[in-house]
Motif scaffolding. Structure first.
Motif, PDB file in Angstrom:
ATOM      1  N   LYS A 147      62.155 -32.972 -29.125  1.00  0.00           N
ATOM      2  CA  LYS A 147      62.713 -32.040 -30.100  1.00  0.00           C
ATOM      3  C   LYS A 147      63.534 -30.994 -29.337  1.00  0.00           C
ATOM      4  CE  LYS A 147      60.208 -31.269 -33.680  1.00  0.00           C
ATOM      5  NZ  LYS A 147      61.041 -31.903 -34.733  1.00  0.00           N
ATOM      6  N   LYS A 172      68.858 -39.479 -35.476  1.00  0.00           N
ATOM      7  CA  LYS A 172      68.554 -39.835 -36.861  1.00  0.00           C
ATOM      8  C   LYS A 172      68.028 -38.661 -37.682  1.00  0.00           C
ATOM      9  CE  LYS A 172      69.559 -44.163 -36.124  1.00  0.00           C
ATOM     10  NZ  LYS A 172      70.806 -44.734 -36.674  1.00  0.00           N
ATOM     11  N   ASN A 173      67.479 -37.659 -37.027  1.00  0.00           N
ATOM     12  CA  ASN A 173      66.825 -36.584 -37.764  1.00  0.00           C
ATOM     13  C   ASN A 173      67.210 -35.236 -37.160  1.00  0.00           C
ATOM     14  OD1 ASN A 173      65.108 -35.384 -39.644  1.00  0.00           O
ATOM     15  ND2 ASN A 173      63.387 -35.399 -38.219  1.00  0.00           N
ATOM     16  N   TYR A 174      67.835 -34.398 -37.978  1.00  0.00           N
ATOM     17  CA  TYR A 174      68.182 -33.052 -37.513  1.00  0.00           C
ATOM     18  C   TYR A 174      68.267 -32.116 -38.722  1.00  0.00           C
ATOM     19  CZ  TYR A 174      72.974 -33.428 -39.280  1.00  0.00           C
ATOM     20  OH  TYR A 174      74.067 -33.550 -40.107  1.00  0.00           O
ATOM     21  N   LYS A 175      68.192 -30.832 -38.450  1.00  0.00           N
ATOM     22  CA  LYS A 175      68.375 -29.843 -39.513  1.00  0.00           C
ATOM     23  C   LYS A 175      69.125 -28.643 -38.953  1.00  0.00           C
ATOM     24  CE  LYS A 175      63.844 -27.613 -38.825  1.00  0.00           C
ATOM     25  NZ  LYS A 175      62.572 -27.223 -39.462  1.00  0.00           N
ATOM     26  N   ALA A 223      67.006 -30.956 -33.516  1.00  0.00           N
ATOM     27  CA  ALA A 223      67.149 -32.406 -33.648  1.00  0.00           C
ATOM     28  C   ALA A 223      66.055 -33.144 -32.899  1.00  0.00           C
ATOM     29  CB  ALA A 223      68.516 -32.844 -33.134  1.00  0.00           C
ATOM     30  N   ASP A 224      65.703 -34.335 -33.416  1.00  0.00           N
ATOM     31  CA  ASP A 224      64.769 -35.243 -32.749  1.00  0.00           C
ATOM     32  C   ASP A 224      65.572 -36.302 -32.003  1.00  0.00           C
ATOM     33  OD1 ASP A 224      62.636 -33.879 -33.827  1.00  0.00           O
ATOM     34  OD2 ASP A 224      62.406 -35.225 -35.534  1.00  0.00           O
ATOM     35  N   SER A 265      65.347 -39.638 -29.521  1.00  0.00           N
ATOM     36  CA  SER A 265      64.473 -40.698 -29.025  1.00  0.00           C
ATOM     37  C   SER A 265      64.949 -41.177 -27.653  1.00  0.00           C
ATOM     38  CB  SER A 265      64.449 -41.873 -30.001  1.00  0.00           C
ATOM     39  OG  SER A 265      63.831 -42.999 -29.419  1.00  0.00           O
TER      40      SER A 265
END
Length: 389
Positions: free
Chosen positions: A41, A96-99, A118-119, A121
């Motif tokens: 993260k 793929k995943n963020y805010k 953000a995540d 990988s």
């Protein structure tokens, strides 16, 4: 006696079940821990002309942070910079995943800034690294032909300052270039005429002759706009306009286009007519264009080698029946979405929209029934050439 045996059996069964549950639980916990260790993260910020550009910049920064310690740490790997820049250009597909945690805010200079969490990988980054490295091992580093017609006060310049800027940016990332000096005099005249007339088919044909995967062509003009003093320093001002486009050589597909409308730029000088000041004016106003053009081309290149796009397959030595059988077989490939075929005098040309790269398609064409139908003789970034059997 029976009850003691039963009790012992039951105890052993219970113990076995308990061990299985514990071991199974350990496996689940280990998998969960491994998944947690894989995802990093990170917080990052990005700036751009609008919110979309700012988010893309922030995603690239997040990817850089997430892979810095393990994935991007070995800078001695062959083609490191090109692999690195290619992966960073795929940030939108890999993160793929963020805010957004702050912004968008308008900052000094009129640009927009955002802050994201953000995540990232690490396993996805490692897989992407392997894919890009494998492709470069197969086709080598992409080669690019850059040709900019630059005119100062209407006069065609022998060397283009903007062309040098673009080439410098590409070389920094590890691309190979077709040097202007390597183009013989007669071809230089053809290139100048084609660039001036925006004759893309002619430019494409010449780029193919030099085995360039991409070509970039355009014009840069600077016309005198007087001399002014700024802080007691004389400045020769020029009005500049720039138009640059990038294409895939094999398909002729437009992959990047940037322009600068009539923009005033200047450089130190005492005379209205100052070719050197004109060149410097073009350089001064063009840096954002060079960065944006590079970003567009890298995104297209990264997409082409990962998510695919349009591929060209040319097969010589077919009759129509054989060509049509191959078209039907290509349509059956899982990641192929659509196939168009042209057939003329024994040459079958297939335009294939697919979610795979040319290298992956070439591997499939060497297997099973395909191997009985054709033999691959050349592999490029977006084009495969073969002969029928």
């Amino acid at each position: 006696m029976f009850s003691r045996k039963w009790a012992l059996s039951a105890a052993m069964t219970y113990s076995a079940m308990l061990i299985a549950v514990i071991c199974g639980g350990t496996t689940v916990w280990a998998a969960e821990d491994q998944a947690k260790d894989d995802v990093v993260k990170v917080q990052a910020e990005g700036e751009g002309l609008d919110q979309d550009q700012a988010i893309r910049a922030a995603l690239r920064a997040a990817l850089e942070k997430g892979g810095k310690q393990e994935i991007f740490s070995d800078t001695k790997v062959e083609n490191y910079q090109l692999i690195h820049d290619t992966i960073i250009s795929r940030a939108q597909g890999l993160v793929k995943n963020y805010k957004i945690v702050k912004g968008p805010d308008r900052v000094i200079g009129g640009t927009v800034k955002v802050w994201i969490e953000a995540d990232v990988s690490k396993s996805v980054l490692a897989q992407s690294w392997g894919e890009v490295q494998n492709l470069l091992n197969q086709i080598g580093r992409p080669k690019i032909l850059v040709w900019i017609n630059e005119r100062i006060d209407g006069r065609l310049e022998e060397g283009s300052a903007l062309e040098s800027q673009i080439e410098e940016r590409l070389l920094k990332s590890g691309f190979d270039l077709v040097a202007r000096k390597a183009v013989e005099a007669i071809r230089q005249k053809e290139m100048d005429d084609a660039a001036a007339e925006d004759n893309m088919p002619k430019l494409q044909a010449i780029a193919k002759d030099f085995e360039a995967h991409f070509f970039i062509a355009g014009t840069a003009n600077a016309n005198q706009a007087g001399v002014e003093e700024k802080y007691n320093v004389p400045i020769s001002f020029y009005n500049c306009d720039v138009q640059v486009k990038g294409f895939y050589t094999d398909t002729g597909k437009l992959i990047a286009s940037k322009s600068i409308p009539n923009t005033r730029g200047g450089a130190r000088g005492y005379k209205e007519f100052s070719p050197q000041a004109g060149k410097m004016a073009i350089v001064n106003v063009s840096q954002p264009l060079v960065d944006a053009l590079y970003e567009q081309m890298m995104e297209q290149w990264a997409t082409a080698i990962s998510a695919g796009g349009e591929l060209i397959l040319e097969v010589e030595g077919f009759n129509f029946a054989a060509a049509n059988r191959l078209k039907r077989a290509l349509d059956e490939i899982k990641k192929v979405e659509h196939v168009n075929m042209n057939f003329s005098k024994g040459l079958a040309t297939y335009r294939i929209n697919a979610k795979l790269g040319a290298d992956e398609l070439a591997e499939l064409l060497c297997e099973d029934d395909f191997e009985k139908m054709l033999e691959i003789v050349d592999l490029k970034l977006n084009r495969i050439q073969a002969k029928g059997k």
